[in-house]
Design a protein around this motif. Structure first.
Motif, mmCIF file in Angstrom:
data_model
loop_
_atom_site.group_PDB
_atom_site.id
_atom_site.type_symbol
_atom_site.label_atom_id
_atom_site.label_comp_id
_atom_site.label_asym_id
_atom_site.label_seq_id
_atom_site.Cartn_x
_atom_site.Cartn_y
_atom_site.Cartn_z
ATOM 1 N N ALA A 1 -6.700 -6.043 3.164
ATOM 2 C CA ALA A 1 -7.935 -5.716 2.452
ATOM 3 C C ALA A 1 -9.152 -5.947 3.352
ATOM 4 O O ALA A 1 -10.125 -5.192 3.291
ATOM 5 N N GLN A 2 -9.110 -6.977 4.190
ATOM 6 C CA GLN A 2 -10.235 -7.272 5.083
ATOM 7 C C GLN A 2 -10.230 -6.405 6.340
ATOM 8 O O GLN A 2 -11.293 -6.100 6.880
ATOM 9 N N TRP A 3 -9.043 -6.063 6.826
ATOM 10 C CA TRP A 3 -8.902 -5.232 8.021
ATOM 11 C C TRP A 3 -7.992 -4.055 7.653
ATOM 12 O O TRP A 3 -6.792 -4.058 7.966
ATOM 13 N N PRO A 4 -8.542 -3.025 7.000
ATOM 14 C CA PRO A 4 -7.725 -1.930 6.455
ATOM 15 C C PRO A 4 -6.897 -1.172 7.488
ATOM 16 O O PRO A 4 -5.863 -0.597 7.133
ATOM 17 N N ASP A 5 -7.315 -1.174 8.740
ATOM 18 C CA ASP A 5 -6.552 -0.466 9.772
ATOM 19 C C ASP A 5 -5.458 -1.326 10.388
ATOM 20 O O ASP A 5 -4.683 -0.846 11.212
ATOM 21 N N ALA A 6 -5.417 -2.595 10.020
ATOM 22 C CA ALA A 6 -4.434 -3.523 10.601
ATOM 23 C C ALA A 6 -3.173 -3.592 9.744
ATOM 24 O O ALA A 6 -3.209 -3.375 8.542
ATOM 25 N N VAL A 7 -2.087 -3.908 10.406
ATOM 26 C CA VAL A 7 -0.819 -4.184 9.726
ATOM 27 C C VAL A 7 -0.349 -5.563 10.187
ATOM 28 O O VAL A 7 -0.629 -5.981 11.311
ATOM 29 N N CYS A 8 0.338 -6.273 9.306
ATOM 30 C CA CYS A 8 0.760 -7.639 9.619
ATOM 31 C C CYS A 8 2.201 -7.871 9.186
ATOM 32 O O CYS A 8 2.669 -7.279 8.217
ATOM 33 N N ALA A 9 2.844 -8.766 9.910
ATOM 34 C CA ALA A 9 4.165 -9.261 9.539
ATOM 35 C C ALA A 9 4.151 -10.770 9.745
ATOM 36 O O ALA A 9 3.577 -11.253 10.727
ATOM 37 N N ALA A 10 4.761 -11.509 8.818
ATOM 38 C CA ALA A 10 4.800 -12.962 8.929
ATOM 39 C C ALA A 10 6.159 -13.460 8.459
ATOM 40 O O ALA A 10 6.738 -12.916 7.524
#
Length: 137
Positions: A69-78
């Motif tokens: 939501a804060q970085w719409p172009d980013a993707v994350c995995a954790a």
């Protein structure tokens, strides 16, 4: 792409990076939080992580969504590990990818910081001398 998981196995950061691979994303940042053995930590040999696992996965998914939501172009995995994690091995891995490095760094740091703050994970340190203690945080 969003990915959040808990594991009892060693973390494979290469798999997390591969999950996020996309030629449109020019910056990828990976963070590994590993068990420290340093003398300031009393010669820790292993940390035993315990968690309310269903809640950890749900909260980690929320954190990853919050990052998106804060970085719409980013993707994350954790991924967070539970069980016994020996000194030198990672207990958490976060990977973020974005078109530019700034957003990837910021999203990665956000997920790491929020995971530390929000996840219901407890850790018991085991020391070289055979003693142990529960660690705050």
């Amino acid at each position: 792409m969003m990915s959040a998981a808990i594991t009892r196995n060693p973390i494979d950061v290469a798999t997390l990076i591969t999950q996020l691979a996309d030629p449109r994303l020019g910056g990828t940042v990976a963070f590994l939080g590993s068990v420290r053995r340093g003398p300031e930590d009393g010669a820790v040999t292993v940390i035993e992580y315990s968690a309310y696992e269903d809640m950890v996965v749900a909260e980690l998914e929320r954190i990853v969504r919050d990052a998106r939501a804060q970085w719409p172009d980013a993707v994350c995995a954790a991924q967070h590990r539970v069980g016994s994690v020996p000194a030198g091995e990672p207990s958490i891995a976060v990977v973020a990818a974005a078109p530019h490095r700034g957003a990837a760094f910021e999203a990665c740091r956000f997920v790491v910081d929020e995971a530390k703050r929000r996840l219901p994970v407890w850790k018991r340190e085991r020391f070289e001398d055979g003693t142990s203690q529960w660690r705050e945080g």
